[in-house]
Every structure is written in C-alpha cells, then in structure tokens.
Write a protein that holds these residues in place. Structure first.
Motif, PDB file in Angstrom:
ATOM      1  N   LEU A   1      -6.119  35.613  25.284  1.00  0.00           N
ATOM      2  CA  LEU A   1      -5.297  34.552  24.710  1.00  0.00           C
ATOM      3  C   LEU A   1      -6.117  33.607  23.841  1.00  0.00           C
ATOM      4  CD1 LEU A   1      -2.881  33.695  27.667  1.00  0.00           C
ATOM      5  CD2 LEU A   1      -2.417  35.077  25.626  1.00  0.00           C
ATOM      6  N   THR A   2      -7.337  33.320  24.247  1.00  0.00           N
ATOM      7  CA  THR A   2      -8.212  32.493  23.421  1.00  0.00           C
ATOM      8  C   THR A   2      -8.466  33.178  22.086  1.00  0.00           C
ATOM      9  OG1 THR A   2      -9.275  31.366  25.276  1.00  0.00           O
ATOM     10  CG2 THR A   2     -10.539  31.488  23.239  1.00  0.00           C
ATOM     11  N   GLY A   3      -8.699  34.479  22.114  1.00  0.00           N
ATOM     12  CA  GLY A   3      -8.989  35.229  20.901  1.00  0.00           C
ATOM     13  C   GLY A   3      -7.834  35.282  19.919  1.00  0.00           C
ATOM     14  N   ILE A   4      -6.613  35.330  20.414  1.00  0.00           N
ATOM     15  CA  ILE A   4      -5.475  35.465  19.504  1.00  0.00           C
ATOM     16  C   ILE A   4      -4.834  34.131  19.139  1.00  0.00           C
ATOM     17  CG2 ILE A   4      -4.934  37.809  20.249  1.00  0.00           C
ATOM     18  CD1 ILE A   4      -2.575  36.661  21.839  1.00  0.00           C
ATOM     19  N   SER A   5      -5.131  33.065  19.889  1.00  0.00           N
ATOM     20  CA  SER A   5      -4.408  31.810  19.668  1.00  0.00           C
ATOM     21  C   SER A   5      -5.277  30.668  19.154  1.00  0.00           C
ATOM     22  CB  SER A   5      -3.748  31.356  20.966  1.00  0.00           C
ATOM     23  OG  SER A   5      -4.740  30.921  21.885  1.00  0.00           O
ATOM     24  N   GLY A   6      -6.556  30.698  19.473  1.00  0.00           N
ATOM     25  CA  GLY A   6      -7.406  29.566  19.140  1.00  0.00           C
ATOM     26  C   GLY A   6      -7.433  28.503  20.232  1.00  0.00           C
ATOM     27  N   LEU A   7      -6.499  28.587  21.181  1.00  0.00           N
ATOM     28  CA  LEU A   7      -6.518  27.680  22.320  1.00  0.00           C
ATOM     29  C   LEU A   7      -7.736  28.015  23.174  1.00  0.00           C
ATOM     30  CD1 LEU A   7      -5.020  25.584  24.184  1.00  0.00           C
ATOM     31  CD2 LEU A   7      -3.936  27.552  25.260  1.00  0.00           C
ATOM     32  N   MET A   8      -8.514  27.018  23.514  1.00  0.00           N
ATOM     33  CA  MET A   8      -9.690  27.255  24.364  1.00  0.00           C
ATOM     34  C   MET A   8      -9.255  27.206  25.827  1.00  0.00           C
ATOM     35  SD  MET A   8     -12.152  27.894  22.400  1.00  0.00           S
ATOM     36  CE  MET A   8     -13.367  27.987  23.699  1.00  0.00           C
ATOM     37  N   ILE A   9      -9.376  28.339  26.502  1.00  0.00           N
ATOM     38  CA  ILE A   9      -9.020  28.431  27.917  1.00  0.00           C
ATOM     39  C   ILE A   9     -10.315  28.497  28.706  1.00  0.00           C
ATOM     40  CG2 ILE A   9      -7.787  29.732  29.679  1.00  0.00           C
ATOM     41  CD1 ILE A   9      -5.989  30.814  27.409  1.00  0.00           C
ATOM     42  N   HIS A  10     -10.565  27.459  29.483  1.00  0.00           N
ATOM     43  CA  HIS A  10     -11.790  27.334  30.260  1.00  0.00           C
ATOM     44  C   HIS A  10     -11.509  27.740  31.704  1.00  0.00           C
ATOM     45  CE1 HIS A  10     -13.243  24.893  26.874  1.00  0.00           C
ATOM     46  NE2 HIS A  10     -12.057  24.306  26.915  1.00  0.00           N
ATOM     47  N   ILE A  11     -12.249  28.715  32.200  1.00  0.00           N
ATOM     48  CA  ILE A  11     -12.094  29.176  33.580  1.00  0.00           C
ATOM     49  C   ILE A  11     -13.216  28.574  34.419  1.00  0.00           C
ATOM     50  CG2 ILE A  11     -12.049  31.190  35.107  1.00  0.00           C
ATOM     51  CD1 ILE A  11      -9.685  31.176  33.222  1.00  0.00           C
ATOM     52  N   LYS A  12     -12.850  27.985  35.535  1.00  0.00           N
ATOM     53  CA  LYS A  12     -13.835  27.387  36.436  1.00  0.00           C
ATOM     54  C   LYS A  12     -13.544  27.847  37.859  1.00  0.00           C
ATOM     55  CE  LYS A  12     -14.906  23.484  33.618  1.00  0.00           C
ATOM     56  NZ  LYS A  12     -16.173  23.853  33.117  1.00  0.00           N
ATOM     57  N   GLY A  13     -14.574  27.859  38.674  1.00  0.00           N
ATOM     58  CA  GLY A  13     -14.411  28.210  40.069  1.00  0.00           C
ATOM     59  C   GLY A  13     -14.333  29.708  40.274  1.00  0.00           C
ATOM     60  N   SER A  14     -14.063  30.073  41.498  1.00  0.00           N
ATOM     61  CA  SER A  14     -13.953  31.489  41.831  1.00  0.00           C
ATOM     62  C   SER A  14     -13.036  31.651  43.034  1.00  0.00           C
ATOM     63  CB  SER A  14     -15.330  32.086  42.118  1.00  0.00           C
ATOM     64  OG  SER A  14     -15.902  31.462  43.244  1.00  0.00           O
ATOM     65  N   LEU A  15     -12.540  32.857  43.145  1.00  0.00           N
ATOM     66  CA  LEU A  15     -11.677  33.193  44.268  1.00  0.00           C
ATOM     67  C   LEU A  15     -12.513  33.837  45.366  1.00  0.00           C
ATOM     68  CD1 LEU A  15      -8.637  34.604  42.291  1.00  0.00           C
ATOM     69  CD2 LEU A  15      -8.866  32.372  43.361  1.00  0.00           C
ATOM     70  N   PRO A  16     -12.049  33.760  46.607  1.00  0.00           N
ATOM     71  CA  PRO A  16     -12.795  34.392  47.697  1.00  0.00           C
ATOM     72  C   PRO A  16     -12.919  35.896  47.471  1.00  0.00           C
ATOM     73  CG  PRO A  16     -10.765  33.372  48.510  1.00  0.00           C
ATOM     74  CD  PRO A  16     -10.821  33.143  47.048  1.00  0.00           C
ATOM     75  N   LYS A  17     -13.969  36.474  47.983  1.00  0.00           N
ATOM     76  CA  LYS A  17     -14.217  37.915  47.821  1.00  0.00           C
ATOM     77  C   LYS A  17     -13.315  38.768  48.708  1.00  0.00           C
ATOM     78  CE  LYS A  17     -17.499  37.299  44.899  1.00  0.00           C
ATOM     79  NZ  LYS A  17     -17.150  37.324  43.505  1.00  0.00           N
ATOM     80  N   ALA A  18     -12.689  38.151  49.705  1.00  0.00           N
ATOM     81  CA  ALA A  18     -11.811  38.902  50.605  1.00  0.00           C
ATOM     82  C   ALA A  18     -10.656  39.517  49.819  1.00  0.00           C
ATOM     83  CB  ALA A  18     -11.263  37.977  51.691  1.00  0.00           C
ATOM     84  N   ALA A  19     -10.226  40.670  50.265  1.00  0.00           N
ATOM     85  CA  ALA A  19      -9.131  41.372  49.595  1.00  0.00           C
ATOM     86  C   ALA A  19      -7.855  40.551  49.676  1.00  0.00           C
ATOM     87  CB  ALA A  19      -8.927  42.741  50.228  1.00  0.00           C
ATOM     88  N   LEU A  20      -7.218  40.392  48.544  1.00  0.00           N
ATOM     89  CA  LEU A  20      -5.956  39.672  48.450  1.00  0.00           C
ATOM     90  C   LEU A  20      -4.838  40.716  48.432  1.00  0.00           C
ATOM     91  CD1 LEU A  20      -4.666  36.868  47.920  1.00  0.00           C
ATOM     92  CD2 LEU A  20      -5.005  37.298  45.484  1.00  0.00           C
TER      93      LEU A  20
END
Length: 155
Positions: free
Chosen positions: A25-44
């Motif tokens: 989405l950042t590549g096609i729109s120019g909107l900067m989408i910042h990802i922070k943090g992480s999800l647990p490694k346990a299977a969801l």
C-alpha cells in the motif's frame, strides 16, 4: 482478491501478511505506513488471523480513501491470551455518525469489521475529533486467543 486471501497469511503468519500489505500500500499510494511492535510467536488460530488481517486491511483502506493522511502507524502487540493492534493516522478525523452509516454512499466495511470482531469476542474502538480538526483517527482492536475465550463454532 490477493489481499483478501493473502497467501502470506497462511504460510508466514499474520505479522508478515500485515507487513507485506503495508509495504504494498505504501508503494502504490504514497501513504507512509509505519509498522511497530511484534506479535507473539505462538500459533494464532487461522480463522482469527484471517479476521484480524481483513479488519486491519479495511482500516488501512479507509485511511487511504478518506483520511487525507500522509502517515499511519500500525502497532502490533500481544501475549498468550490476547492480540492487540493500534492504528493511528494523522488525517482529518472521522466523526462517529459517519462510521455507522452504510449503503450505496457510505459503504459497510467498518460495520462489517465491528461485527466480525464482536463475533470473536473482540473489541474495535474508534476515537477521533470532529472532521476538520486534523487530529487523525485512532483505532484500537483486540481479540482473545486463549482457546477458552474464543467462540465455539456451531458448525
């Protein structure tokens, strides 16, 4: 179609799927989408991951379409019993009354997202100033992942 049924989700997990979506989405729109943090490694559980991916995608698409934002942050976190996302943009905001409208002019994506979260005993909470104050929109979502907290499939 690719985004609605993202192969990354099945093979690499929810975090990789959301990171891939943000990159695209950042590549096609120019909107900067910042990802922070992480999800647990346990299977969801896959049904939970699918709903979370669709809801996050819907929220990001609404930022693209309506917010007039140039930045959006997606903060992921969780533990063995709950997954949380915080999505914040720096756009024009979104009054609650517009979010609840659906139909030919208003769409129904957010109403559907709320219903999907409720069906999983999850929460989807919006906060935003009135349109025009440039305060952006903040959306918090969380869903329990402990087996005893998830709804039972009536099959």
């Amino acid at each position: 179609t690719f985004e609605l049924s993202c192969p990354l989700l099945q093979y690499m997990g929810l975090q990789a799927a959301i990171e891939g979506l943000a990159h695209r989405l950042t590549g096609i729109s120019g909107l900067m989408i910042h990802i922070k943090g992480s999800l647990p490694k346990a299977a969801l559980p896959h049904p939970v991951a699918q709903v979370l991916f669709r809801v996050v995608r819907e929220l990001l698409m609404n930022v693209l379409k309506h917010a007039r934002a140039y930045d959006v942050w997606v903060v992921m976190s969780g533990n063995d019993s709950e997954i949380q996302f915080l999505i914040v943009d720096n756009g024009v905001g979104m009054p609650g009354r517009q979010r609840r409208q659906f139909g030919p002019d208003g769409g129904y994506g957010l109403v559907s997202a709320e219903a999907q979260m409720r069906a999983m005993n999850g929460r989807l909470v919006f906060s935003s100033p009135d349109i025009g104050k440039n305060g952006g929109t903040r959306v918090e979502l969380s869903v329990p992942i402990a087996p005893n907290l998830l709804p039972v499939d009536g099959g």
